[in-house]
Design a protein around this motif. Structure first.
Motif, PDB file in Angstrom:
ATOM      1  N   LEU A   1       0.851  -1.185   0.000  1.00  0.00           N
ATOM      2  CA  LEU A   1       0.000   0.000   0.000  1.00  0.00           C
ATOM      3  C   LEU A   1       0.887   1.236   0.000  1.00  0.00           C
ATOM      4  O   LEU A   1       1.821   1.326   0.807  1.00  0.00           O
ATOM      5  CB  LEU A   1      -0.882  -0.029   1.259  1.00  0.00           C
ATOM      6  CG  LEU A   1      -2.087   0.893   1.342  1.00  0.00           C
ATOM      7  CD1 LEU A   1      -3.135   0.519   0.301  1.00  0.00           C
ATOM      8  CD2 LEU A   1      -2.698   0.819   2.751  1.00  0.00           C
ATOM      9  N   PHE A   2       0.620   2.167  -0.913  1.00  0.00           N
ATOM     10  CA  PHE A   2       1.410   3.401  -0.951  1.00  0.00           C
ATOM     11  C   PHE A   2       0.905   4.341   0.139  1.00  0.00           C
ATOM     12  O   PHE A   2       0.306   5.388  -0.114  1.00  0.00           O
ATOM     13  CB  PHE A   2       1.318   4.054  -2.332  1.00  0.00           C
ATOM     14  CG  PHE A   2       2.035   3.295  -3.400  1.00  0.00           C
ATOM     15  CD1 PHE A   2       3.410   3.418  -3.570  1.00  0.00           C
ATOM     16  CD2 PHE A   2       1.347   2.434  -4.245  1.00  0.00           C
ATOM     17  CE1 PHE A   2       4.085   2.711  -4.550  1.00  0.00           C
ATOM     18  CE2 PHE A   2       2.006   1.716  -5.236  1.00  0.00           C
ATOM     19  CZ  PHE A   2       3.376   1.856  -5.388  1.00  0.00           C
ATOM     20  N   ASP A   3       1.190   3.925   1.385  1.00  0.00           N
ATOM     21  CA  ASP A   3       0.661   4.666   2.524  1.00  0.00           C
ATOM     22  C   ASP A   3       1.693   4.908   3.611  1.00  0.00           C
ATOM     23  O   ASP A   3       1.630   5.909   4.306  1.00  0.00           O
ATOM     24  CB  ASP A   3      -0.534   3.905   3.117  1.00  0.00           C
ATOM     25  CG  ASP A   3      -1.254   4.693   4.191  1.00  0.00           C
ATOM     26  OD1 ASP A   3      -1.784   5.775   3.882  1.00  0.00           O
ATOM     27  OD2 ASP A   3      -1.276   4.222   5.348  1.00  0.00           O
TER      28      ASP A   3
ATOM     29  N   ILE B   1      -3.330   4.319  -2.513  1.00  0.00           N
ATOM     30  CA  ILE B   1      -3.309   3.429  -3.668  1.00  0.00           C
ATOM     31  C   ILE B   1      -2.730   2.078  -3.276  1.00  0.00           C
ATOM     32  O   ILE B   1      -1.670   1.993  -2.647  1.00  0.00           O
ATOM     33  CB  ILE B   1      -2.479   4.048  -4.810  1.00  0.00           C
ATOM     34  CG1 ILE B   1      -3.148   5.337  -5.301  1.00  0.00           C
ATOM     35  CG2 ILE B   1      -2.305   3.059  -5.956  1.00  0.00           C
ATOM     36  CD1 ILE B   1      -2.327   6.104  -6.312  1.00  0.00           C
ATOM     37  N   ARG B   2      -3.435   1.020  -3.660  1.00  0.00           N
ATOM     38  CA  ARG B   2      -2.932  -0.332  -3.442  1.00  0.00           C
ATOM     39  C   ARG B   2      -1.935  -0.697  -4.538  1.00  0.00           C
ATOM     40  O   ARG B   2      -2.198  -0.470  -5.703  1.00  0.00           O
ATOM     41  CB  ARG B   2      -4.076  -1.345  -3.457  1.00  0.00           C
ATOM     42  CG  ARG B   2      -4.950  -1.322  -2.217  1.00  0.00           C
ATOM     43  CD  ARG B   2      -5.928  -2.483  -2.233  1.00  0.00           C
ATOM     44  NE  ARG B   2      -6.638  -2.579  -0.980  1.00  0.00           N
ATOM     45  CZ  ARG B   2      -6.146  -3.138   0.127  1.00  0.00           C
ATOM     46  NH1 ARG B   2      -4.928  -3.658   0.101  1.00  0.00           N
ATOM     47  NH2 ARG B   2      -6.847  -3.191   1.236  1.00  0.00           N
TER      48      ARG B   2
ATOM     49  N   VAL C   1      -5.123  -0.155 -14.285  1.00  0.00           N
ATOM     50  CA  VAL C   1      -6.149  -0.150 -13.237  1.00  0.00           C
ATOM     51  C   VAL C   1      -5.497  -0.325 -11.870  1.00  0.00           C
ATOM     52  O   VAL C   1      -4.609  -1.156 -11.697  1.00  0.00           O
ATOM     53  CB  VAL C   1      -7.173  -1.279 -13.479  1.00  0.00           C
ATOM     54  CG1 VAL C   1      -8.208  -1.332 -12.356  1.00  0.00           C
ATOM     55  CG2 VAL C   1      -7.848  -1.104 -14.829  1.00  0.00           C
ATOM     56  N   TYR C   2      -5.931   0.479 -10.923  1.00  0.00           N
ATOM     57  CA  TYR C   2      -5.476   0.303  -9.544  1.00  0.00           C
ATOM     58  C   TYR C   2      -6.647   0.593  -8.606  1.00  0.00           C
ATOM     59  O   TYR C   2      -7.665   1.171  -9.007  1.00  0.00           O
ATOM     60  CB  TYR C   2      -4.293   1.227  -9.210  1.00  0.00           C
ATOM     61  CG  TYR C   2      -4.592   2.694  -9.300  1.00  0.00           C
ATOM     62  CD1 TYR C   2      -5.159   3.394  -8.231  1.00  0.00           C
ATOM     63  CD2 TYR C   2      -4.311   3.421 -10.460  1.00  0.00           C
ATOM     64  CE1 TYR C   2      -5.439   4.745  -8.310  1.00  0.00           C
ATOM     65  CE2 TYR C   2      -4.581   4.765 -10.549  1.00  0.00           C
ATOM     66  CZ  TYR C   2      -5.148   5.430  -9.473  1.00  0.00           C
ATOM     67  OH  TYR C   2      -5.420   6.763  -9.556  1.00  0.00           O
ATOM     68  N   GLU C   3      -6.497   0.190  -7.348  1.00  0.00           N
ATOM     69  CA  GLU C   3      -7.561   0.378  -6.366  1.00  0.00           C
ATOM     70  C   GLU C   3      -7.075   1.275  -5.239  1.00  0.00           C
ATOM     71  O   GLU C   3      -5.898   1.257  -4.874  1.00  0.00           O
ATOM     72  CB  GLU C   3      -7.996  -0.973  -5.781  1.00  0.00           C
ATOM     73  CG  GLU C   3      -8.617  -1.924  -6.783  1.00  0.00           C
ATOM     74  CD  GLU C   3      -8.990  -3.247  -6.134  1.00  0.00           C
ATOM     75  OE1 GLU C   3      -8.687  -3.428  -4.935  1.00  0.00           O
ATOM     76  OE2 GLU C   3      -9.582  -4.096  -6.818  1.00  0.00           O
TER      77      GLU C   3
END
Length: 418
Positions: A40-42, A160-161, A150-152
């Motif tokens: 996860l880009f978190d 972004i996952r 596609v990304y979620e």
């Protein structure tokens, strides 16, 4: 032709810059490994390591191109000019030197992202007024602008996952930039009859610069490594090959893992990390079973290239031979056990001594089963070649005394070798 060992500038361009290429490749490889592990880009810490490795790796690569492309007259002035950390400025300098490197729009944008990270965000959190989520914002903005797949977004955080498409996207951007600079380094080095571009085999840099991937995507290296690791796991679980290493693994009592979690553990191990949950599970099992330092030492031998399991197997064979020659067992049992023990050695067919011993055992077994007693002859034949066997394998009497107890008369299976 100028001698690169006598010309300090050529020596600098050839040897020192050759080392710099390996360093650059290592940083880039490590950056791609970090990308593989991001779910996860978190988390700022993960994205910092990703961007830091890539920024340092690409910057050092750019500076090698500059060193090779410019005529260095005043070394002090030239060295001072390399103190820039602005990737876009360094690239523009490369172009001014006549390079034909052309980066795409998204590749140029990625250089700009790295420049902002290294200049503003690298130590940004040490300043009160800076944004806490700088790396996350930079990467999220870049993905939204240049990634067409596609990304979620994560339901809870909105971040972004990461997915295989994004990994491949970044792999192509980073791989293409790295490849273009490396090919320019190779071109410039060849023009000057130096070998800066040569890379040490089996290094991380070799994986980055010399491997050929679809669309230059470095993510394919990650994929290839994961597949190779999985294939090795399957082989170790399924193989029936007789080998001292496999025998050693099979001799160890396994821990009581939760099989339902095995695939989760493997996913992380193959991605290049070991979960704390797995570590804690092992620690608990060690406490429950009262395992001591001996278990740790036992585990330490696995995956240690300095350990030669064949040596222990040779000692097992020697123990069987000594027992037979000392009249500590019947000949028929010896012949069968010795054939089994030797079958675990890798050099059976290349070793004339072993081949002769095996032939003697097979011949004796056949005669014994036909009612012919050749025990005395077998012992005399082995006595004649036993010293040659010990000399070939450098066996000394004080080595591995514990191997004396190997033979079990009632079972061809033997004790574990350690």
């Amino acid at each position: 032709m100028t001698d690169i060992f006598k010309d300090p500038i050529l020596h600098y361009k050839n040897f020192k810059m050759g080392t710099e290429i390996e360093i650059a490749g290592t940083f880039i490889y490590n950056g791609m490994k970090e990308l593989e592990q991001i779910n996860l880009f978190d988390f700022e810490s993960e994205m910092f390591i990703l961007l830091y490795n890539l920024a340092v790796g690409i910057e050092r690569l750019q500076k090698v191109v500059i060193v090779l492309s410019e005529n260095i007259e005043d070394i002090t002035i030239f060295e001072d000019s390399l103190k820039s950390h602005n990737h876009q400025d360094l690239h523009n300098r490369i172009l001014k030197n006549g390079s034909a490197i052309r980066l795409s729009t998204r590749e140029n944008a990625f250089l700009q992202l790295l420049s902002r990270f290294y200049d503003k965000h690298r130590y940004g959190r040490f300043h009160v007024s800076t944004n806490l989520n700088a790396e996350k914002l930079e990467l999220s903005s870049y993905i939204k602008q240049y990634y067409t797949g596609v990304y979620e977004d994560d339901f809870f955080t909105g971040s972004i996952r990461n997915n295989e498409g994004l990994k491949d996207f970044f792999g192509r951007v980073i791989g293409s930039i790295a490849k273009k600079y490396y090919l320019e380094i190779e071109r410039l080095a060849r023009l000057q009859n130096i070998y800066t571009y040569e890379i040490r085999g089996e290094s991380k840099a070799e994986k980055v610069f010399l491997q050929v991937f679809r669309k230059n995507s470095l993510q394919e290296q990650n994929i290839n490594e994961k597949i190779a690791a999985k294939e090795l796991i399957v082989y170790l679980m399924k193989t029936n090959v007789k080998n001292p290493f496999i025998r050693y693994i099979n001799s160890i009592e396994p821990l009581d893992f939760d099989i339902a979690l095995a695939n989760d553990y493997l996913e992380q191990v193959i991605a290049g990390t070991v979960s704390q949950d797995l570590v804690s599970t092992v620690e608990f099992e060690y406490l429950e079973n009262g395992y001591s330092i001996e278990r740790v030492r036992q585990m330490d031998l696995i995956g240690n290239s300095n350990v030669h399991f064949d040596f222990v197997q040779i000692q097992r064979c020697n123990a069987v031979l000594k027992s037979f020659l000392n009249d500590e067992g019947d000949s028929y049992t010896f012949a069968n056990i010795f054939l089994d023990e030797v079958s675990y050695l890798d050099d059976i067919y290349d070793n004339s001594i072993l081949k002769e011993m095996l032939e003697l055992c097979r011949k004796y077994i056949k005669q014994h089963e036909n009612g012919v007693d050749m025990t005395k002859q077998l012992k005399n034949q082995f006595l004649e070649i036993y010293e040659e066997f010990k000399e070939f394998y450098c066996i000394h009497e004080f080595q591995h005394e514990e191997s004396k107890e190997i033979i079990q008369k009632d079972n061809l299976e033997t004790e574990q070798p350690f």
